[in-house]
Design an enzyme around this catalytic site. Structure first.
Site, short mmCIF file in Angstrom:
data_model
loop_
_atom_site.label_atom_id
_atom_site.label_comp_id
_atom_site.label_asym_id
_atom_site.label_seq_id
_atom_site.Cartn_x
_atom_site.Cartn_y
_atom_site.Cartn_z
N SER A 99 -1.03 -1.69 -13.43
CA SER A 99 -2.38 -2.39 -14.14
C SER A 99 -3.07 -1.00 -14.66
O SER A 99 -3.14 0.09 -14.31
CB SER A 99 -3.33 -2.55 -13.19
N CYS A 150 -8.52 -7.22 -7.15
CA CYS A 150 -7.19 -6.25 -7.53
C CYS A 150 -6.69 -5.26 -6.42
O CYS A 150 -7.59 -5.03 -5.71
CB CYS A 150 -7.52 -5.50 -8.66
N ASP A 197 -5.33 -9.87 -9.47
CA ASP A 197 -4.36 -8.93 -10.02
C ASP A 197 -3.71 -8.30 -8.75
O ASP A 197 -4.19 -7.30 -8.49
CB ASP A 197 -4.75 -8.14 -11.18
N TRP A 238 -0.66 -7.35 -5.72
CA TRP A 238 0.77 -7.12 -5.42
C TRP A 238 0.74 -6.79 -4.04
O TRP A 238 0.23 -6.71 -3.25
CB TRP A 238 0.75 -5.73 -6.15
P1 NAP Z 1 -4.95 1.82 0.48
O1 NAP Z 1 -5.46 3.38 0.20
O2 NAP Z 1 -3.88 1.81 1.46
O3 NAP Z 1 -6.17 0.91 1.09
C1 NAP Z 1 -7.49 1.08 0.22
C2 NAP Z 1 -8.44 0.68 1.35
O4 NAP Z 1 -8.11 -0.79 1.72
C3 NAP Z 1 -8.54 1.34 2.64
O5 NAP Z 1 -9.73 1.87 2.96
C4 NAP Z 1 -7.80 0.45 3.59
O6 NAP Z 1 -8.21 0.79 4.87
C5 NAP Z 1 -8.47 -0.91 3.09
N1 NAP Z 1 -7.68 -2.01 3.55
C6 NAP Z 1 -6.71 -2.01 4.26
N2 NAP Z 1 -6.72 -3.72 4.81
C7 NAP Z 1 -7.64 -4.16 4.26
C8 NAP Z 1 -8.09 -5.46 4.10
N3 NAP Z 1 -7.28 -6.41 4.66
N4 NAP Z 1 -9.02 -6.00 3.36
C9 NAP Z 1 -9.64 -4.99 2.55
N5 NAP Z 1 -9.37 -3.53 2.79
C10 NAP Z 1 -8.51 -3.31 3.51
O7 NAP Z 1 -4.71 1.25 -1.00
P2 NAP Z 1 -3.56 1.46 -1.93
O8 NAP Z 1 -2.78 2.82 -1.61
O9 NAP Z 1 -3.96 1.55 -3.32
O10 NAP Z 1 -2.56 0.34 -1.80
C11 NAP Z 1 -3.01 -1.08 -1.23
C12 NAP Z 1 -1.81 -1.82 -0.97
O11 NAP Z 1 -1.01 -2.08 -2.17
C13 NAP Z 1 -0.91 -1.48 -0.08
O12 NAP Z 1 -0.32 -2.21 0.84
C14 NAP Z 1 0.40 -0.70 -0.97
O13 NAP Z 1 1.54 -0.88 -0.18
C15 NAP Z 1 0.34 -1.62 -1.91
N6 NAP Z 1 0.85 -1.29 -3.22
C16 NAP Z 1 1.64 -2.01 -4.10
C17 NAP Z 1 2.11 -1.38 -5.33
C18 NAP Z 1 3.13 -2.22 -6.12
O14 NAP Z 1 3.39 -1.76 -6.97
N7 NAP Z 1 3.65 -3.08 -5.31
C19 NAP Z 1 1.35 -0.32 -5.75
C20 NAP Z 1 0.32 0.15 -4.93
C21 NAP Z 1 -0.06 -0.24 -3.85
P3 NAP Z 1 -7.10 1.18 6.23
O15 NAP Z 1 -5.85 1.64 5.44
O16 NAP Z 1 -8.22 2.32 6.82
O17 NAP Z 1 -7.08 -0.05 6.92
#
Ligand code: NAP
Length: 675
Positions: free
Chosen positions: A456, A627, A672, A674
């Site tokens: 994004s 997102c 948006d 993933w």
């Molecule tokens: P992150 O740092 O893992 O999470 C951000 C915040 O969201 C943390 O505080 C986390 O808390 C919280 N969170 C966890 N479960 C939640 C829920 N059910 N509702 C609301 N908030 C919640 O974020 P990120 O690194 O940006 O990644 C987010 C997700 O997207 C991950 O699953 C990652 O694998 C995926 N991702 C995928 C892609 C792709 O291109 N496919 C790219 C980036 C990220 P806690 O961890 O403390 O529970």
């Protein structure tokens, strides 16, 4: 990652996010977001990679190749397999079905719906025993893939007479998305409504579960049923079929050897727009900086220079990055298979009638094939394991590979445990089954194409017309076999550190339009919900609205709900965001730190706490944007918003559901996400 159960429903404590500090700033806001076939062996398969820009209004060019009926007649093929593919999987499945057909003594043509006149389906009955198979992936929010958009529109129009069409559909989707397998279901239903005869039940593959298992299970029943219908006696030939023949090219001039171009020779050296999926722009990395302060993870802010490219983008669009596989992996595969990576070769389709002549741009070196063209990091599918089993010198190894690639319950479980859960890529498999030595050219035929990675865009063209920003968390993890797996693109980007404008690292990119857009009217309030890297597009939205305000425009309430683990570690773009609050661009910003206290605190907790504000904004016509994580966060947020509508709008749950559906259909609730 947490499950739905982790989400506190009683979340009151420790409220007050960010904005609590800044109440001086006024106003909160409101919100509003597929024999006669049979007969004999022949070989075929087809080509292109998918991805076209569906937002571009230019008419599709359909060339020479456009009559698949004619092609089926001249090549004596009566099965046609169409694929709607975004990341290559549906196309790969179409290829596997064509090989299955060949093993059964039938001949199939593979066709990209975008490259032919799908209207010809109305005359498919001209071909005796004709049968059409559709492998249809669903993309984004229940959308057709780019290459099936036009087919979708045609079916939707609903005026075609498909009497005489015999068909079967396999859909590819992901249960973590709200509109699971929408395209597969739509095509299956619509073909029947238009007069087609379904020969076998719709198959649904779930990428969140085990897509390979779903496909193999469906095929197990599908082929016997198809054979019975057409009176074909399966030959039971289980041997591997080579679709491409290898030719070593020793005397080819250097300038005719591909070096990683997605399609046109020398396209990365002699750049010529317009830039698209087959012709990316080679940008220079201007900035690559760390956004996290401590902690074990790394989050990169990267800026790609697009000066003079004539690339235009909008906040909310996606940028495709073309990565190169890790050299250690490439060298490891060459070493274990004792292959000189500098050998120049071509893989040529043995079916001269096939429109796809090579699986990837050829001639090239093995190094180029493994570095630029082939997916060597994901878990190989069962067809790959089955084909390479033939090259085991130890019968036990062969037996093992045949077992885990079989459709038996034990085989499927072993595949799931030994391959998928253990995240074994092709190198790990070759290392752990040492007697298995497939020729590298066969492996190159079997492995899927390496796909571009989409991010994004986290900038606005109003502020940054000549650069595109992304916000990406480095993907790196230990597997059950104690290996370290690296995300292809993020681990490659990590080292792209600029060292002066002359030495700027180069990254091929192109922009893919999205429908994730700010409201057309600037005065409409927006509620943005984006924890973690879900913040990315909202940074662009905020920049956009800031630029509008600077231009003296009247801008509606702009409210952000952000969440991260710890205030001190991963509160990305903290200073920028605070400044936007201070200067009034952000009307309100609410932040949940999930790990700064004993009990988890998420964006949906904040939404509940701010329910009055949220409802006022919704009533005022606000657009809601979500997102980030598709699996847990997005459904939790949706549930919370539904709850707010029910409670504050004093509606029954079904009325609230209708309200929400209306918001979605009007583009007032967009995602948006993933997984
Ligand atoms: P992150 O740092 O893992 O999470 C951000 C915040 O969201 C943390 O505080 C986390 O808390 C919280 N969170 C966890 N479960 C939640 C829920 N059910 N509702 C609301 N908030 C919640 O974020 P990120 O690194 O940006 O990644 C987010 C997700 O997207 C991950 O699953 C990652 O694998 C995926 N991702 C995928 C892609 C792709 O291109 N496919 C790219 C980036 C990220 P806690 O961890 O403390 O529970």
């Amino acid at each position: 990652m947490s499950s739905i159960d982790d989400v506190g429903t009683d979340s009151v404590e420790e409220a007050a996010p960010y904005i609590g500090l800044l109440d001086i700033f006024v106003l909160s806001a409101c919100f509003g977001l597929g024999v006669y076939w049979f007969f004999f062996k022949g070989k075929k398969k087809e080509e292109p990679i998918d991805i076209k820009n569906y937002n571009i209004a230019a008419p599709m060019t359909k060339a020479v190749d456009s009559s698949f009926i004619q092609k089926m007649k001249t090549t004596h093929k009566n099965i046609i397999i169409f694929y709607g593919s975004q990341t290559g999987t549906a196309e790969e499945f179409a290829g596997r079905l064509a090989k299955d057909a060949q093993r059964l003594g039938m001949k199939a043509l593979i066709q990209d719906p975008e490259e032919c006149e799908m209207e010809d389906l109305t005359s498919i009955k001209e071909i005796e025993n004709s049968f059409a198979i559709f492998c249809m992936a669903t993309y984004g929010e229940g959308d057709p893939t780019d290459n099936s958009q036009e087919f979708y529109d045609w079916l939707q129009d609903g005026t075609a007479d498909l009497d005489g069409l015999k068909f079967a559909v396999f859909g590819l989707g992901n249960k973590t998305y709200e509109h699971y397998n929408e395209m597969g279901k739509f095509v299956d239903k619509k073909l029947e409504e238009l007069g087609g005869e379904r020969l076998f039940d719709l198959g649904l593959g779930d990428d969140d579960g085990n897509m390979e298992d779903d496909f193999v299970t469906w095929k197990e029943q599908f082929w016997p049923s198809v054979c019975e219908h057409f009176g074909v006696e399966a030959t039971g030939d289980e041997s591997s079929i080579r679709q491409y023949a290898v030719v070593v090219r020793e005397d080819i001039p250097e300038e005719k050897i591909y070096t990683g171009e997605p399609a046109r020779l020398n396209s990365l050296k002699k750049q010529k727009g317009p830039f698209d999926t087959k012709n990316p722009f080679v940008s220079r990395v201007q900035t690559n900086r760390e956004l996290h302060h401590g902690g074990e993870r790394s989050c990169m802010h990267i800026e790609f220079d697009i000066t003079d490219s004539k690339i235009r983008y909008e906040s909310g669009d996606h940028v495709a990055v073309y990565p190169i596989n890790n050299a250690n992996l490439v060298n490891g595969i060459a070493k274990i298979l004792d292959q000189n990576l500098d050998v120049v070769f071509s893989l040529n389709n043995v079916d001269e009638e096939a429109s796809k002549k090579h699986p990837f741009p050829c001639p090239c070196t093995y190094r180029t094939a493994l570095s630029f063209y082939l997916d060597i990091t994901n878990c190989p599918r069962t067809n790959v394991l089955k084909d390479i089993s033939e090259y085991c010198s130890d019968p036990k190894d062969k037996e093992f590979l045949l077992k885990i690639s079989s459709a038996t319950p034990e085989g499927k479980k072993e595949y799931s445990d030994w391959v998928v859960k253990s995240h074994r890529n092709i190198l790990a498999i070759l290392e752990d089954i040492p007697s298995c030595k497939p020729p590298l050219d066969h492996l190159c035929e079997l492995l899927p194409r390496l796909q571009a990675r989409y991010y994004s865009i986290s900038s606005s063209p109003k502020l940054h017309p000549n650069s595109i920003h992304i916000t990406a968390v480095l993907v790196e993890y230990k597997t059950l076999t104690n290996r370290t797996n690296l995300g292809v693109a993020t681990s490659w980007l990590k080292d792209k550190i600029p060292n002066g404008p002359e030495n700027a690292p180069k990254v091929p990119v192109y922009v893919r339009k999205s429908q994730f857009r700010l409201p057309f009217k600037h005065t409409v309030p927006v509620i943005m919900i984006g924890p973690g890297t879900g913040l990315a597009p909202f940074r662009g939205f905020i920049q956009e609205r800031s630029a509008l305000r600077k231009d003296g425009k009247d801008v509606g309430e702009t409210v952000l709900f952000f969440g991260c683990r710890k205030a001190s570690e991963d509160f990305i773009y903290q200073d920028e965001l605070k400044e936007y609050v201070n200067n009034g661009t952000l009307t309100d910003m609410f932040v949940a730190f999930s790990r700064d206290q004993e009990k988890k605190r998420y964006v949906q907790d904040l939404l509940k706490e701010e329910a009055d504000t949220v409802w006022k904004l919704i009533e005022k016509g606000a657009h809601i944007y979500v997102c980030g994580d598709a699996r847990n966060m997005a459904p939790d947020v949706l549930k919370t918003i539904r709850g707010i509508i029910t409670e504050k709008g004093e509606l029954t749950s079904s009325a609230a559901e209708d309200y929400l559906k209306k918001m979605q259909s009007k583009g007032r609730y967009s995602c948006d996400v993933w997984s």
